[in-house]
Write a protein that holds these residues in place. Structure first.
Motif, mmCIF file in Angstrom:
data_model
loop_
_atom_site.group_PDB
_atom_site.id
_atom_site.type_symbol
_atom_site.label_atom_id
_atom_site.label_comp_id
_atom_site.label_asym_id
_atom_site.label_seq_id
_atom_site.Cartn_x
_atom_site.Cartn_y
_atom_site.Cartn_z
ATOM 1 N N UNK A 231 0.824 -1.201 0.000
ATOM 2 C CA UNK A 231 0.000 0.000 0.000
ATOM 3 C C UNK A 231 0.858 1.251 0.000
ATOM 4 N N UNK A 232 0.300 2.319 -0.533
ATOM 5 C CA UNK A 232 0.841 3.663 -0.402
ATOM 6 C C UNK A 232 -0.276 4.513 0.184
ATOM 7 N N UNK A 233 0.021 5.243 1.262
ATOM 8 C CA UNK A 233 -0.982 6.067 1.929
ATOM 9 C C UNK A 233 -0.536 7.520 1.954
ATOM 10 N N UNK A 234 -1.386 8.404 1.472
ATOM 11 C CA UNK A 234 -1.172 9.845 1.612
ATOM 12 C C UNK A 234 -2.374 10.367 2.372
ATOM 13 N N UNK A 235 -2.148 10.722 3.638
ATOM 14 C CA UNK A 235 -3.243 11.053 4.542
ATOM 15 C C UNK A 235 -3.267 12.553 4.832
ATOM 16 N N UNK A 435 4.385 11.715 2.943
ATOM 17 C CA UNK A 435 4.688 12.192 4.280
ATOM 18 C C UNK A 435 5.204 11.122 5.210
ATOM 19 N N UNK A 436 5.308 11.516 6.479
ATOM 20 C CA UNK A 436 5.722 10.636 7.562
ATOM 21 C C UNK A 436 4.710 10.796 8.694
ATOM 22 N N UNK A 437 4.906 10.013 9.740
ATOM 23 C CA UNK A 437 4.016 10.035 10.898
ATOM 24 C C UNK A 437 2.588 9.739 10.434
ATOM 25 N N UNK A 438 1.605 10.463 10.923
ATOM 26 C CA UNK A 438 0.214 10.155 10.570
ATOM 27 C C UNK A 438 -0.186 10.706 9.207
ATOM 28 N N UNK A 439 0.741 11.254 8.495
ATOM 29 C CA UNK A 439 0.471 11.669 7.114
ATOM 30 C C UNK A 439 0.659 10.526 6.126
ATOM 31 N N UNK A 440 1.068 9.355 6.622
ATOM 32 C CA UNK A 440 1.124 8.193 5.753
ATOM 33 C C UNK A 440 2.525 7.726 5.433
#
Length: 464
Positions: A231-235, A435-440
């Motif tokens: 997966x890749x997540x951008x939050x 991003x990092x942390x909760x940004x994905x």
């Protein structure tokens, strides 16, 4: 949430869609699988020809798709046209560069000889069917920045778009089909969020990418993890915009307005927290507040509108709750801070600047997804860095300073996926985005983005 086009400028439901049945989803999954078996064998030249054709069609459709995006989610028409143009540019960028980005990599013979190899290399191969779960805020760009590299790499795509932009989602399927991509290469799934898990768990789906909320990211990541799928997540993001004494303060204030209200303030990489050194705090805040208060809010179809409505009633009301909580706990609204009058039934919220914000307030910790800025006074450089990192997110950042030592300090210490000096954060095909942390996690765009959904394959040939 119903799958429907609801005009956020009026609150009027214009068109509704029935979610696809289980049988219809199965047909699209089967078609995607069959298409991948052949499409993966095409060469870069064939894929590039199709991608260039899609870009040409998008350019020809620019006015039509811009008006559709504005109708579905409320972005100013001028911004919608720019989004469509940016998408066509990214499609051409990947069409022209994919062969180099995914070229075989050959270590020197000396490096592999002691491994018993006469030669060895690395090849990037497509993974297969990739599920994209996409948001409404940039309904074209968010999809293209996944689709262009994924298709150029030889993958095929399934799009589960946000339920309030169904016509944009269907347009994207038509765009790729009209450009000549094989039937099943890119398909839209008109399904609700509750149906995503079943699609993701299907063994024919190889991987997923999601841009959206923290909650949606957790849900997709947990299912994908259970299935051991990439997966890749951008939050979310709550990006800092830091202004230090060596900056051009007036230029920073002008750019800060655009950085905060772009896309009606509904951008993950919009600057949201403005951290200003005490020596220039008054100058910046005065100029920034005046410019925010002067913005023209109104009908997004009007060429002169600078800030349109928020995309959903719920989003507008949640933003208002964040502001109300901050004001009740001692924040000061320098401009805005209340529902506007005289704009009918649309979901408008005015450009707002809050000062005297503290950690007791929800807006200090939560992402404000709309045209609301919080301004903080930093006593020195250390305090500015501390405030910039005082967030659970870590998408990007903008820092205004001409001092090279200060620039290096932020490159070293900022907890974010990007740092932009003396300019606002932006996404570009040539630069990795994420991003990092909760940004994905993971990256979109650039060479990093196209390789996310590739099988990095080691090839080894024995000596002798």
């Amino acid at each position: 949430m119903a799958i429907a086009t609801v005009n956020p400028a009026t609150g009027q439901t214009l068109r509704t869609f029935e979610p696809y049945s289980a049988e219809a989803v199965e047909q699209r999954l089967a078609r995607a699988t069959q298409t991948f078996a052949q499409y993966r064998l095409t060469d870069f030249g064939q894929r590039a020809q199709l991608m260039h054709r899609a870009a040409e069609l998008l350019d020809a459709d620019r006015e039509t798709i811009a008006r559709l995006m504005t109708t579905e989610m409320g972005k100013p028409l001028v911004a919608a046209r720019a989004e469509a143009a940016k998408c066509a540019k990214a499609m051409r960028w990947y069409a022209d560069r994919a062969p180099g980005l995914l070229a075989d990599e050959h270590p020197s013979i000396a490096d592999v000889a002691d491994a018993g190899a006469s030669r060895a290399w690395v090849r990037y191969r497509p993974l297969g069917v990739v599920l994209a779960v996409m948001p409404w805020n940039f309904p074209l760009w968010q999809v293209i920045r996944f689709a262009a590299p994924a298709l150029m790499a030889g993958n095929v795509g399934l799009l589960k778009h946000a339920s309030n932009v169904p016509q944009t989602a269907l347009y994207l399927e038509d765009l790729f089909r009209g450009a000549g991509f094989p039937d099943g290469c890119f398909q839209t799934l008109l399904i609700g969020s509750g149906a995503v898990e079943g699609v993701l768990r299907d063994p024919r789906v190889a991987a997923a990418t999601l841009t959206g909320s923290e909650g949606a990211g957790r849900s997709v990541a947990s299912v994908a993890g259970d299935e051991v799928k990439k997966t890749v997540l951008e939050l979310g993001g709550s990006d800092p915009f830091v202004v230090l004494p060596s900056a051009d303060v007036q230029a920073a204030a002008r750019t800060a307005v655009t950085a905060r209200v772009q896309n009606n303030g509904q951008s993950c990489i919009a600057a949201k927290r403005f951290i200003v050194h005490t020596d220039v705090y008054d100058e910046f805040t005065t100029a920034f507040t005046a410019a925010m208060g002067a913005l023209r809010m109104g009908d997004p179809m009007d060429e002169g509108t600078e800030v349109g409505p928020l995309a959903t009633r719920q989003g507008r009301d949640e933003l208002a709750e964040l502001v109300a909580d901050a004001l009740a706990l001692g924040a000061k609204a320098e401009t805005g801070g209340a529902y506007p009058q005289g704009l009918g039934e649309g979901w408008y919220y005015p450009p707002t600047v809050l000062t005297e914000v503290s950690a007791r307030m929800r807006i200090h910790h939560e992402e404000a997804f709309g045209p609301v800025a919080t301004v903080y006074r930093a006593t020195d450089l250390d305090h500015a860095v501390e405030l910039a990192n005082d967030t659970p997110f870590g998408l990007s950042s903008s820092v205004w300073t001409h001092d090279e030592a200060e620039q290096e300090r932020f490159v070293r210490d900022i907890q974010a996926g990007g740092v932009f000096f003396n300019g606002m954060t932006a996404s570009h095909p040539a630069l990795p985005f994420g991003g990092v942390r909760r940004s994905g996690y993971g990256r979109e765009l650039s060479a990093h983005g196209i390789r996310e959904f590739c099988n990095t394959t080691t090839v080894w040939v024995a000596a002798g």
